[in-house]
Design a protein around this motif. Structure first.
Motif, PDB file in Angstrom:
ATOM      1  N   ASP A   1      45.390  52.651  35.591  1.00  0.00           N
ATOM      2  CA  ASP A   1      45.096  51.272  35.263  1.00  0.00           C
ATOM      3  C   ASP A   1      43.600  51.046  35.099  1.00  0.00           C
ATOM      4  OD1 ASP A   1      47.734  50.514  35.300  1.00  0.00           O
ATOM      5  OD2 ASP A   1      47.699  49.925  37.396  1.00  0.00           O
ATOM      6  N   ARG A   6      41.283  44.315  39.562  1.00  0.00           N
ATOM      7  CA  ARG A   6      41.693  44.744  40.892  1.00  0.00           C
ATOM      8  C   ARG A   6      41.355  43.724  41.982  1.00  0.00           C
ATOM      9  NH1 ARG A   6      43.589  49.655  40.570  1.00  0.00           N
ATOM     10  NH2 ARG A   6      42.822  51.116  39.022  1.00  0.00           N
ATOM     11  N   ALA A  28      47.538  45.346  38.979  1.00  0.00           N
ATOM     12  CA  ALA A  28      46.646  46.182  39.777  1.00  0.00           C
ATOM     13  C   ALA A  28      45.875  45.396  40.833  1.00  0.00           C
ATOM     14  CB  ALA A  28      45.663  46.907  38.854  1.00  0.00           C
ATOM     15  N   ASP A  30      44.500  44.131  44.009  1.00  0.00           N
ATOM     16  CA  ASP A  30      44.627  44.539  45.405  1.00  0.00           C
ATOM     17  C   ASP A  30      43.920  43.587  46.362  1.00  0.00           C
ATOM     18  OD1 ASP A  30      41.884  45.281  45.489  1.00  0.00           O
ATOM     19  OD2 ASP A  30      42.334  47.372  45.091  1.00  0.00           O
ATOM     20  N   SER A  50      50.741  45.638  44.453  1.00  0.00           N
ATOM     21  CA  SER A  50      49.504  46.354  44.775  1.00  0.00           C
ATOM     22  C   SER A  50      48.604  45.575  45.731  1.00  0.00           C
ATOM     23  CB  SER A  50      48.733  46.631  43.479  1.00  0.00           C
ATOM     24  OG  SER A  50      48.492  45.401  42.803  1.00  0.00           O
TER      25      SER A  50
END
Length: 171
Positions: A1, A6, A28, A30, A50
């Motif tokens: 990714d 993120r 993605a 997180d 994620s």
């Protein structure tokens, strides 16, 4: 990714409104850190799998938190909102959480037995809610056996009984 988003970190920025539904579909993501804003509305029923860190403290979120939190979530900060309902589904959906900050909301009922299954837990805060009952025995056993489980706070008796909590209640 590679190139995928993120982290979204916008704390203490006077944001207002509700969480955009598109945020729950970021594959993605997180880290989501939106604490100390003026956000309102409900939190998502489903989050990106994620997601590892979720910080929504000190906003004005309302409604219930269902079991759609990712099991890999390590940090959960939802304190100082107006969240309601019981903790059964919320805690039951977590497996890897190390920090659980749910204080200063309007949660009710009891602390579920499933809290005792969270063996990685280091901090758990439940004070200033409408919780009643007694801390499950397995939680106290985990705390005694795990020196890293350093902070466990609930309301004081007569509302809540906890022989292994960090707070010192005076009656």
């Amino acid at each position: 990714d590679e190139g995928a988003l993120r982290a979204i970190q916008i704390p203490n920025n006077n944001l207002i409104g509700s969480l955009p539904s598109e945020m729950s579909a970021l594959p993605a993501l997180d880290t989501l850190s939106l604490e100390q804003n003026g956000l309102t509305g409900s939190v998502f029923d489903v989050w990106p799998p994620s997601l590892f860190r979720l910080r929504l403290s000190k906003n004005s979120f309302t409604g219930t938190v269902n079991g759609g939190l990712p099991s890999a979530l390590s940090l959960l900060y939802m304190d100082e909102n107006q969240l309601t309902g019981t903790l059964d589904d919320l805690i039951g959906s977590l497996q890897d959480v190390t920090q659980l900050h749910l204080q200063s909301n309007e949660f009710e009922g009891t602390i579920p037995e499933s809290l005792g299954d969270l063996t990685l837990l280091r901090v758990a805060r439940f004070e200033d809610n409408q919780l009643t009952g007694t801390m499950p025995a397995q939680v106290c056993t985990n705390r005694e056996e795990n020196p890293s489980f350093r902070f466990l706070v609930t309301d004081c008796p007569p509302e809540f009984e906890c022989s292994c909590c960090s707070n010192r209640c005076t009656i």
